[in-house]
Design a protein around this motif. Sequence first.
Motif, PDB file in Angstrom:
ATOM      1  N   ASP A   1       0.755  -1.355   0.292  1.00 47.17           N
ATOM      2  CA  ASP A   1       0.125  -0.114  -0.252  1.00 47.17           C
ATOM      3  C   ASP A   1       0.592   1.451   0.009  1.00 47.17           C
ATOM      4  N   ILE A   2       1.027   2.281  -1.176  1.00 45.76           N
ATOM      5  CA  ILE A   2       1.587   3.379  -0.964  1.00 45.76           C
ATOM      6  C   ILE A   2       0.697   4.925  -1.366  1.00 45.76           C
ATOM      7  N   ARG A   3       1.088   5.649   0.122  1.00 49.15           N
ATOM      8  CA  ARG A   3       0.081   6.567   0.005  1.00 49.15           C
ATOM      9  C   ARG A   3       1.053   7.681  -0.530  1.00 49.15           C
ATOM     10  N   TYR A   4       0.959   8.711  -0.415  1.00 48.55           N
ATOM     11  CA  TYR A   4       1.384  10.020  -1.013  1.00 48.55           C
ATOM     12  C   TYR A   4       0.593  11.039  -0.759  1.00 48.55           C
ATOM     13  N   HIS A   5       1.617  12.397   0.524  1.00 49.76           N
ATOM     14  CA  HIS A   5       1.157  12.559   0.943  1.00 49.76           C
ATOM     15  C   HIS A   5       2.309  14.358   0.327  1.00 49.76           C
ATOM     16  N   GLU A   6       1.311  15.240  -0.084  1.00 46.42           N
ATOM     17  CA  GLU A   6       1.780  16.213  -0.874  1.00 46.42           C
ATOM     18  C   GLU A   6       1.627  17.685   0.434  1.00 46.42           C
ATOM     19  N   ILE A   7       2.435  18.200   0.752  1.00 44.82           N
ATOM     20  CA  ILE A   7       2.675  19.273   1.477  1.00 44.82           C
ATOM     21  C   ILE A   7       2.129  20.056   0.899  1.00 44.82           C
TER      22      ILE A   7
ATOM     23  N   PHE B   1       8.669   7.953   4.009  1.00 41.42           N
ATOM     24  CA  PHE B   1      10.071   8.858   3.340  1.00 41.42           C
ATOM     25  C   PHE B   1       9.475  10.508   3.829  1.00 41.42           C
ATOM     26  N   VAL B   2       9.880  10.366   4.459  1.00 37.78           N
ATOM     27  CA  VAL B   2       9.990  12.089   5.191  1.00 37.78           C
ATOM     28  C   VAL B   2      10.337  13.607   3.673  1.00 37.78           C
ATOM     29  N   GLY B   3      10.894  12.703   2.773  1.00 39.18           N
ATOM     30  CA  GLY B   3      11.338  13.469   1.462  1.00 39.18           C
ATOM     31  C   GLY B   3      11.346  12.830   0.265  1.00 39.18           C
ATOM     32  N   ILE B   4      11.882  13.498  -0.703  1.00 40.97           N
ATOM     33  CA  ILE B   4      11.650  12.565  -1.430  1.00 40.97           C
ATOM     34  C   ILE B   4      12.771  13.160  -2.922  1.00 40.97           C
ATOM     35  N   ASP B   5      13.722  12.366  -4.061  1.00 42.44           N
ATOM     36  CA  ASP B   5      14.814  12.868  -4.448  1.00 42.44           C
ATOM     37  C   ASP B   5      14.949  12.118  -6.074  1.00 42.44           C
ATOM     38  N   HIS B   6      15.303  13.546  -7.144  1.00 44.93           N
ATOM     39  CA  HIS B   6      15.779  11.585  -7.744  1.00 44.93           C
ATOM     40  C   HIS B   6      16.316  10.617  -7.915  1.00 44.93           C
ATOM     41  N   LYS B   7      16.496  10.114  -7.509  1.00 44.56           N
ATOM     42  CA  LYS B   7      17.707   9.041  -7.241  1.00 44.56           C
ATOM     43  C   LYS B   7      16.267   7.336  -7.222  1.00 44.56           C
ATOM     44  N   PHE B   8      16.581   7.221  -7.476  1.00 47.00           N
ATOM     45  CA  PHE B   8      15.262   5.736  -7.942  1.00 47.00           C
ATOM     46  C   PHE B   8      16.164   4.896  -7.414  1.00 47.00           C
ATOM     47  N   HIS B   9      17.559   4.468  -8.075  1.00 52.63           N
ATOM     48  CA  HIS B   9      17.987   3.311  -7.207  1.00 52.63           C
ATOM     49  C   HIS B   9      17.999   3.331  -5.945  1.00 52.63           C
TER      50      HIS B   9
ATOM     51  N   ARG C   1       3.389  -1.078   4.336  1.00 54.92           N
ATOM     52  CA  ARG C   1       2.488   0.239   3.868  1.00 54.92           C
ATOM     53  C   ARG C   1       3.574   1.349   3.703  1.00 54.92           C
ATOM     54  N   ILE C   2       4.007   1.528   2.959  1.00 55.80           N
ATOM     55  CA  ILE C   2       4.844   3.088   2.574  1.00 55.80           C
ATOM     56  C   ILE C   2       3.861   4.482   2.125  1.00 55.80           C
ATOM     57  N   ASP C   3       4.379   5.364   3.110  1.00 50.09           N
ATOM     58  CA  ASP C   3       4.249   6.578   3.223  1.00 50.09           C
ATOM     59  C   ASP C   3       5.205   7.710   2.515  1.00 50.09           C
ATOM     60  N   VAL C   4       5.168   7.951   1.250  1.00 53.94           N
ATOM     61  CA  VAL C   4       5.557   8.800   0.407  1.00 53.94           C
ATOM     62  C   VAL C   4       5.248  10.331   1.091  1.00 53.94           C
ATOM     63  N   ILE C   5       6.434  11.272   1.587  1.00 56.41           N
ATOM     64  CA  ILE C   5       6.041  13.136   1.614  1.00 56.41           C
ATOM     65  C   ILE C   5       6.505  13.419   1.083  1.00 56.41           C
ATOM     66  N   TYR C   6       6.180  14.817   0.459  1.00 54.21           N
ATOM     67  CA  TYR C   6       6.569  15.483  -0.318  1.00 54.21           C
ATOM     68  C   TYR C   6       5.413  16.906  -0.604  1.00 54.21           C
ATOM     69  N   THR C   7       6.726  17.649  -1.607  1.00 54.89           N
ATOM     70  CA  THR C   7       5.838  18.949  -1.251  1.00 54.89           C
ATOM     71  C   THR C   7       5.522  19.428  -2.255  1.00 54.89           C
TER      72      THR C   7
END
Length: 836
Positions: free
Chosen positions: A253-259, A384-392, A411-417
Amino acid sequence: MSDAYLDFLKSKIEIAQESGFEVPDSAISLVLKPHQHAAVKWAIRGGCRALFESFGLGKSIQQLEICRIIAQHEGGRALIVCPLDVRLEFANDAHNLLNLPTRYVRNMAEIKASTEQVLITNYERVRDGDIDPSYFAVTSLDEASILRSFGSKTYQEFLPKFAQVPYRFVATATPSPNRYKELIHYAGYLGVMDTGQALTRFFQRDSSKANNLTLYPHKEDEFWLWVSTWALFITKPSDLGFDDAGYDLPPMDIRYHEIKVDHAGAGAERDGQMKLYRDASSGGLPAAAKEKRDSMVQRIAKAAEIINEAPDDHYLIWHDQDSERDEIKHTIEDVAIITGTGDLEERAERLHDFANGIIPRMATKKSISAAGGNFQRHCHRAIFVGIDHKFHDFIQAIYRIYRFMQPNQVRIDVIYTESERAILEDLKRKWTQHDRMVEKMIAIIKKYGLSAAGKEGVLQRHIGVKRVEIKTDLFTAVNNDCVEETTRMPDNSVGLICTSIPFANHYEYTPSYNDFGHTSGNPHFWAQMDFLTPQLLRILQPGRIAAIHVKDRILFGNTTGDGMPTCDSFHEETSLHFQRHGFKKIGMITVDTDVVRENNQTYRLGWTEQCKDGSKMGVGCPEYILLFRKLPSDKSTAYADVPVVKSKEEYPCSRWQLDAHAHWRSSGDRLLTPDEIAALPIDGGAFQAAYRKYSRDSIYNYHEHLAMVQRLEESGKLPKIFMVAAPASINSDIWDDINRMRTLNTAQSMKGRQLHVCPLQLDIVERIITRYSNKGDVVMDPFGGIMTVPYMALKLGRRGYGIELNHDYFRDGVGYLKAAEEEMAMPTLFDFMEAA
């Protein structure tokens, strides 16, 4: 096709050679699962292979067993190199599953003092020179993709350390499909194919930007088939025909959280125009870092909110910056922090405690802990409290908990702006591309199995081409191998040969092994030219010219091991080759190139690097037209059997003087000052033409030239993509006014067709044909491309003859030839006036 030439083409077929030995089934531990047993047999038979298996399929036990068997067979010792945090996983598998004694070692003294055959160390020990890999009979690099985090320089220096090890293996679950060079470097490390050779064999280059490589569409199937001969991709046991029982993954379950962000602080463009919204992807690393700093508190507060919803779960918290680590420690309770500094042993113990459920929450960087850890037994939540371009790194971090033997839904929570939406989309795109690559490899394995046998037959189908000839009164165009075609041509039938030969393994033009670009290096290329050049000498009329366009190649330090770019003197090798086959060299014309454009293509002459150390910087590489002559029948006068004759009326002495010397005097116009020149518009070539005239008409002054260019820079008019004020030549042997854009590629682009990777400029061809042939002569190009040479021959009243292997180029070139023929046949007003 002659037997010798066919044998040569067959020798080009690249299948990873098997350098190992066959292992009897009884010699492999019964502890291994069926898919692991098959993989071990395949790897040992190959001798140097890659295990690209999904998370949880048992790469660790496979590497241990491979090393044990080979060390015993060779009477030597084995070394497994892994991230420090993973060494305990290897030690546990060796002891609990294989009853195999191993030891972790830090230096050569500990190695020589130990008695175990299989030893384990971490990457830093090898990188820093504490351990010499050449001591071992077999080595295996676990999580080999971690090498990238050391930086490209260390990556390049690291791999040659293992060159003398007879059995070499690599293992990783995520070889990056978004960085093809990583796969190519593995092939180079394993001794399958030279890195530079593989890059030029399968990838097309962007002529406007260095390192921008894309897989040739027509080479994609061949590329992945080639990879499958030395790398094993499997996602589950059934990929090899075995039962998947026990290897079913739970749902994820992947959930994306936009700030939300405040766009009022979006800032301004370079020209002062205010930005409407913030975009972390548009301003490079500084802009992305600023977005992270500005949103850090909100992002980590969101992570704390997620944890508070289910506080009893165990959490793996991924962050990227030290400041985020400090904020996590301040905001989230009962969290263990993993840092890149401090005692490595203590860090390993902390990771071990989290993996065994002793620590409920752990925060760490992807660059520290994304590789190797098995945390699935007690943790099914990651944030993940932040993201970048490094997919690997991103996908590796996810699979620390989403792997076989995970009992719970992950469950994976991805937080990004809001300003990082483009970065998130990039990650998703790369994920899709990764899945596509794996599917491609699995399909190949299911179709052909683990053996290289059968794959060779598929690759071999690329030998040969169906001959097609289009012939009119004014031109002949042939779709064929030029070696095969020139053997059909009569002796002494060509008045001028004008061509740009392939630059060894620099480019490939077709999926055929007949392609001269499909060679392993200069010696291999000249071996194929040995079949062609004698034919060129035979078909050329006595006393006539073969004008060969060449350029020296740039060899990059990361592939040669020199650490700096060097020049391959290809034009000198060309001279020696043609002379060895009976041609006589009579001169060389130098064609100036744009050093700024060249730097954009190679990154080897950078201004910044020049300022750091000017001693490593060379100069721009010009192009050359090498002039070779076939000896005439009568050497007493050395006139050609059919001379190239010009009347003195059409070629007066005055023109000869200018052509021979090209030192043009001033026309009387006043010379412009540097300030006036700096004020000229630079678009459209007007500035370049004006400066070229100024440079020729005046005594050259370096300091004046420098002052003028500096004024351009100060006024913001100095281009970064081309050279606007190149010095003009006063020597007829150097052509400085060749229009680089005047090629048939311009027409190709307008028609939306495939561009030729290195088209010959029309200006060069026009001058060569005018100078070295008569009207009515046959002007021939054995590497016709889109038929630039025969096209210009028609325009100048000669007969064109072009041979081309690439069917698409051939088809488009015939179109240009027919258009030129129709244009020449079209009556003009003067024709009617003469008829009257």
